[in-house]
Design a protein around this motif. Sequence first.
Motif, PDB file in Angstrom:
ATOM      1  N   GLN A  21      33.863  48.246  25.801  1.00 39.10           N
ATOM      2  CA  GLN A  21      34.436  48.070  27.129  1.00 39.10           C
ATOM      3  C   GLN A  21      34.002  46.711  27.659  1.00 39.10           C
ATOM      4  OE1 GLN A  21      33.553  51.248  29.760  1.00 39.10           O
ATOM      5  NE2 GLN A  21      34.506  52.782  28.470  1.00 39.10           N
ATOM      6  N   ARG A  72      37.569  42.463  31.741  1.00 37.76           N
ATOM      7  CA  ARG A  72      38.936  42.874  31.380  1.00 37.76           C
ATOM      8  C   ARG A  72      39.348  44.129  32.136  1.00 37.76           C
ATOM      9  NH1 ARG A  72      39.047  42.059  24.834  1.00 37.76           N
ATOM     10  NH2 ARG A  72      38.747  39.820  24.852  1.00 37.76           N
ATOM     11  N   ARG A  73      38.402  45.056  32.316  1.00 36.13           N
ATOM     12  CA  ARG A  73      38.706  46.277  33.066  1.00 36.13           C
ATOM     13  C   ARG A  73      39.070  45.951  34.509  1.00 36.13           C
ATOM     14  NH1 ARG A  73      34.424  50.899  32.685  1.00 36.13           N
ATOM     15  NH2 ARG A  73      36.017  51.852  33.962  1.00 36.13           N
ATOM     16  N   PHE A 116      42.620  46.451  36.325  1.00 33.34           N
ATOM     17  CA  PHE A 116      42.684  47.294  37.516  1.00 33.34           C
ATOM     18  C   PHE A 116      43.390  46.588  38.664  1.00 33.34           C
ATOM     19  CE2 PHE A 116      40.682  48.642  41.550  1.00 33.34           C
ATOM     20  CZ  PHE A 116      41.091  49.960  41.559  1.00 33.34           C
ATOM     21  N   GLN A 137      31.646  47.111  40.189  1.00 27.24           N
ATOM     22  CA  GLN A 137      31.661  47.841  38.921  1.00 27.24           C
ATOM     23  C   GLN A 137      30.287  47.827  38.277  1.00 27.24           C
ATOM     24  OE1 GLN A 137      31.680  46.404  35.524  1.00 27.24           O
ATOM     25  NE2 GLN A 137      32.036  48.361  34.560  1.00 27.24           N
TER      26      GLN A 137
END
Length: 82
Positions: A28, A32-33, A37, A62
């Motif tokens: 992960q 990029r997450r 999002f 995060q």
Amino acid sequence: MSNLGILGFRRRHLPPVTAGGMEYVLLQHPLRRVLAFRGRSIDDVVNDRVVKNEVSGYFKLQKQIERASETIDLERQWNDVA
């Protein structure tokens, strides 16, 4: 009688884990997450200061959530052992 527990119920035995079993690891990438999002690209972050601050805020949030969940997991492990 060795399968009986304290209350007389049978214990469940899980099948042994085979040595040749596959283990999948998903990497992960936090940045990029966050970009996915928010629906942004890295070009948006580089070219627009507002987007950069927005993504930076979400990235920091995060990271805080990730650290807090790791702390809670470690506390649970510590309390279960002790």
